[in-house]
Enzyme design. Structure first.
Site, short mmCIF file in Angstrom:
data_model
loop_
_atom_site.label_atom_id
_atom_site.label_comp_id
_atom_site.label_asym_id
_atom_site.label_seq_id
_atom_site.Cartn_x
_atom_site.Cartn_y
_atom_site.Cartn_z
N GLY A 161 0.13 -11.25 5.64
CA GLY A 161 1.35 -11.72 6.31
C GLY A 161 1.69 -10.92 7.55
N GLY B 24 0.81 -1.21 0.00
CA GLY B 24 0.00 0.00 0.00
C GLY B 24 0.84 1.25 0.00
N SER B 25 0.15 2.38 -0.10
CA SER B 25 0.83 3.65 -0.29
C SER B 25 1.62 4.06 0.95
CB SER B 25 -0.18 4.72 -0.66
OG SER B 25 -0.82 4.35 -1.86
N ASN C 189 -9.56 -6.49 4.04
CA ASN C 189 -8.77 -7.37 3.17
C ASN C 189 -8.47 -8.71 3.84
OD1 ASN C 189 -8.56 -5.24 1.29
ND2 ASN C 189 -6.80 -4.40 2.39
N GLU D 280 7.60 -9.86 2.21
CA GLU D 280 6.75 -10.67 1.34
C GLU D 280 6.42 -9.96 0.03
OE1 GLU D 280 3.15 -11.41 3.51
OE2 GLU D 280 2.93 -9.31 4.02
O1 0RQ Z 1 -11.88 2.88 3.35
O2 0RQ Z 1 -11.64 2.73 0.94
O3 0RQ Z 1 -13.89 2.95 2.01
O4 0RQ Z 1 -12.29 4.88 2.03
O5 0RQ Z 1 -10.14 1.55 5.46
O6 0RQ Z 1 -7.74 2.58 4.43
O7 0RQ Z 1 -6.31 4.58 4.68
O8 0RQ Z 1 -6.90 3.71 2.35
O9 0RQ Z 1 -5.29 2.50 3.91
O10 0RQ Z 1 -5.25 1.09 1.76
O11 0RQ Z 1 -3.27 1.34 3.30
O12 0RQ Z 1 -5.29 0.00 3.96
C1 0RQ Z 1 -5.01 -1.78 7.19
C2 0RQ Z 1 -6.74 -2.01 5.41
C3 0RQ Z 1 -5.02 -0.17 5.33
C4 0RQ Z 1 -4.33 -2.53 4.86
C5 0RQ Z 1 -5.30 -1.64 5.72
C6 0RQ Z 1 -10.84 2.68 6.00
C7 0RQ Z 1 -10.48 3.82 5.05
C8 0RQ Z 1 -10.52 3.11 3.72
C9 0RQ Z 1 -8.45 1.59 3.74
P1 0RQ Z 1 -12.49 3.40 1.97
P2 0RQ Z 1 -6.57 3.42 3.78
P3 0RQ Z 1 -4.72 1.24 3.12
C10 0RQ Z 1 1.14 -7.10 3.70
C11 0RQ Z 1 0.71 -7.21 5.12
C12 0RQ Z 1 -3.69 -5.85 6.69
C13 0RQ Z 1 -2.84 -6.82 5.99
C14 0RQ Z 1 -1.41 -6.51 6.02
C15 0RQ Z 1 -4.44 -4.01 5.20
C16 0RQ Z 1 -9.94 1.74 4.06
O13 0RQ Z 1 -3.00 -2.12 5.05
O14 0RQ Z 1 -5.27 -4.71 4.65
O15 0RQ Z 1 -0.92 -5.63 6.69
N1 0RQ Z 1 -3.61 -4.50 6.13
N2 0RQ Z 1 -0.71 -7.30 5.26
O16 0RQ Z 1 -11.39 4.88 5.15
C17 0RQ Z 1 -12.97 2.71 9.82
C18 0RQ Z 1 -10.92 3.17 10.80
C19 0RQ Z 1 -10.33 3.15 9.51
C20 0RQ Z 1 -11.17 2.89 8.43
C21 0RQ Z 1 -9.12 3.17 7.73
N3 0RQ Z 1 -10.19 3.41 11.90
N4 0RQ Z 1 -12.22 2.93 10.91
N5 0RQ Z 1 -12.48 2.67 8.58
N6 0RQ Z 1 -10.37 2.92 7.35
N7 0RQ Z 1 -9.07 3.33 9.06
C22 0RQ Z 1 0.17 -7.54 2.62
C23 0RQ Z 1 0.07 -8.99 2.39
O17 0RQ Z 1 0.08 -9.74 3.28
C24 0RQ Z 1 -0.08 -9.47 1.04
#
Ligand code: 0RQ
Length: 496
Positions: free
Chosen positions: A382, A265-266, A378, A288
């Site tokens: 990992g 992600g960004s 999602n 990963e």
């Molecule tokens: O929702 O798209 O409806 O606006 O969550 O948030 O800020 O765009 O951030 O795309 O980096 O995702 C943790 C989901 C972050 C991701 C997570 C809402 C926010 C938005 C996405 P909209 P952002 P990102 C490597 C390791 C777990 C897996 C992992 C993830 C959407 O990084 O899936 O780390 N991580 N894997 O509006 C309600 C809150 C919120 C919220 C954000 N507090 N309450 N909604 N959002 N914070 C990958 C692999 O393993 C392959």
């Protein structure tokens, strides 16, 4: 094509995508290659989806390494063909169906998915569809830009369909290091003592007896566009680097830090961009996913080597990488995800794990997967493989979401993925909280002071102080108020 299909037997298995898709029948379990939208099959899933759209009733259980491209998750979901999906996705179409209860989703630690398969907990794979660079003279498959679970899917599959992708240059051959685990007991140690160690073979074992069809394609991976680092991501990155600087000052880290893992992600990309202009050198990655920033660190010589299971740069960066594959060959090692994410190796190397949270609570528990406690975003991916075994585990999140209406620091998380025991450092754009060695009450004060957004600080401190007056004093909570911030957002659209 002779350099890709290295025997007459391979040529005799050439089929169209439509013919190959006929091997998949209703009720089957299908394993696909791919990890992040990289190295996943495209032509055969599209041909399969077409059968569904034309009225055939086919429902499959779909296993992958991690997220795959829209040719699989969007198309098969829209054609109504997925019954169960695991272990990770990042696709909005399938997310919607999962949250409507129309698709069963099993969110797994990525390093454990093949273990479940090998132990017989999951269904046997009826058909594995695997993208390859080439099929060797013995019928083994040279992988492309990701490894994921493919070697174990092939091992556990009755039939294998290979998609040879001519868009991926043969110069990628040699990057893969394929070694998979036997079942316990009596497992031997995994002999990786530094991120660049190679312990396996450059191809995935298969053999012609399993290969049902070979399809040739030149379709491009639809990797994810990465937005330019915004102000918030830059501040998060600066705060992580400030933490590193303190660790170096205390003599706990050197100028090469420790092997780094960074999520997708960004924000994750921005964090690593921050390292490009830093004092650190000879960096290594045991991770990963390799995104744009990591490739730039390798190009500039700031980083020496990256061990990963997937190459997942943004579309432009992928094109550039594919042109320069030869340069990266001795700098990138592609491993199966049960090895790239293996807790034994992560603990041995002392990895610094940097992952992303949706929300964290004042005691340092982290929710990375569920919005408002029940809506799957999602999956854990990992992040748990790395954070639970890391030397230092860092979680970052912007301090607010939804235009400032949601505080990402809450009294109690609405779902727990990473417990206070493995969350060592919490970072927002406001600052960082080093939680190591602190009691829950000490953690609460530090998190509220250093990480919460000013709009929510007073509200959080008030909760904590009142909890200290009415409950036991180890981890003070007011239980009927702990999740009231979430209920308030659901009722009014704001936590303020
Ligand atoms: O929702 O798209 O409806 O606006 O969550 O948030 O800020 O765009 O951030 O795309 O980096 O995702 C943790 C989901 C972050 C991701 C997570 C809402 C926010 C938005 C996405 P909209 P952002 P990102 C490597 C390791 C777990 C897996 C992992 C993830 C959407 O990084 O899936 O780390 N991580 N894997 O509006 C309600 C809150 C919120 C919220 C954000 N507090 N309450 N909604 N959002 N914070 C990958 C692999 O393993 C392959």
């Amino acid at each position: 094509l002779k350099d890709r299909l290295r025997s007459d037997r391979a040529f005799s298995l050439l089929r169209s995508a439509e013919e190959a898709a006929q091997f998949i029948q209703d009720g089957m379990t299908v394993g696909v290659s791919g990890f992040t939208p990289s190295g996943y099959p495209k032509a055969v899933p599209l041909a399969l989806a077409e059968r569904g759209r034309c009225g055939e009733t086919i429902k499959i259980d779909l296993y992958s390494g991690a997220s795959v491209g829209p040719e699989i998750d969007t198309e098969l979901t829209e054609a109504g063909m997925i019954k169960k999906r695991l272990p990770y996705h990042t696709n909005s179409v399938i997310r919607d169906k999962i949250n409507r209860g129309e698709i069963d989703y099993v969110d797994l630690h990525l390093s454990q998915s093949t273990q479940y398969l090998n132990y017989g907990v999951l269904n046997k794979i009826d058909v594995a569809i695997v993208e390859g660079l080439a099929v060797t003279g013995e019928g083994h498959i040279v992988p492309t830009t990701s490894i994921g679970n493919s070697p174990s899917f092939i091992k556990n599959a009755d039939k294998v369909i290979v998609e040879i992708n001519l868009d991926k240059p043969l110069s990628l051959e040699g990057m893969a290091d394929i070694f998979i685990l036997d079942n316990p007991p009596c497992r031997k140690p995994i002999n990786i003592c530094s991120p660049g160690d190679r312990i396996g073979k450059p191809y995935m074992e298969c053999g012609f007896d399993k290969i049902a069809a070979i399809v040739v394609t030149d379709m491009k991976d639809q990797t994810r566009f990465l937005s330019k680092p915004d102000e918030i991501s830059k501040k998060i990155s600066d705060n992580i680097i400030k933490f590193f600087e303190k660790e170096v000052e205390y003599g706990r880290l050197g100028k090469s830090l420790l092997p780094l893992q960074s999520g997708v992600g960004s924000v994750a990309n921005a964090v690593l961009y921050g390292l490009c202009d830093s004092q650190y050198e000879d960096l290594t990655f045991y991770t990963e996913v390799v995104q744009d920033s990591m490739l730039d660190l390798l190009r500039s010589g700031k980083a020496a080597v990256a061990s990963t299971t997937a190459l997942s740069p943004s579309p432009d960066a992928l094109e550039r990488f594919l042109d320069e594959a030869e340069f990266f060959k001795d700098k990138i090692i592609l491993r199966p995800q049960e090895i790239s994410n293996n807790p034994e190796v992560i603990r041995r190397l002392g990895v610094i794990a940097m992952n992303t949270a949706i929300e964290a609570d004042i005691y340092g528990n982290v929710n990375s997967t569920h919005v408002m406690g029940s809506k799957m975003m999602n999956g854990i991916g990992g992040s748990g493989d790395f954070s639970r075994s890391a030397a230092i585990s860092i979680f970052s999140t912007p301090s607010t979401a939804k235009g400032g209406k949601i505080s990402s620091i809450v009294p109690m998380v609405s779902h727990v993925d990473h417990t206070e025991h493995e969350v060592m450092v919490l970072v927002t754009e406001q600052g960082y909280a080093d939680l190591r060695g602190l009691s829950p009450k000490e953690k609460a004060v530090k998190i509220i002071e250093n990480c919460a957004h000013p709009d929510f600080k007073e509200q959080l401190m008030s909760y904590f102080e009142r909890a200290c007056r009415v409950s036991a004093l180890h981890t003070p909570h007011i239980l009927n108020e702990a999740l009231s911030w979430h209920s308030k957002y659901i009722d009014t659209g704001s936590m303020l």
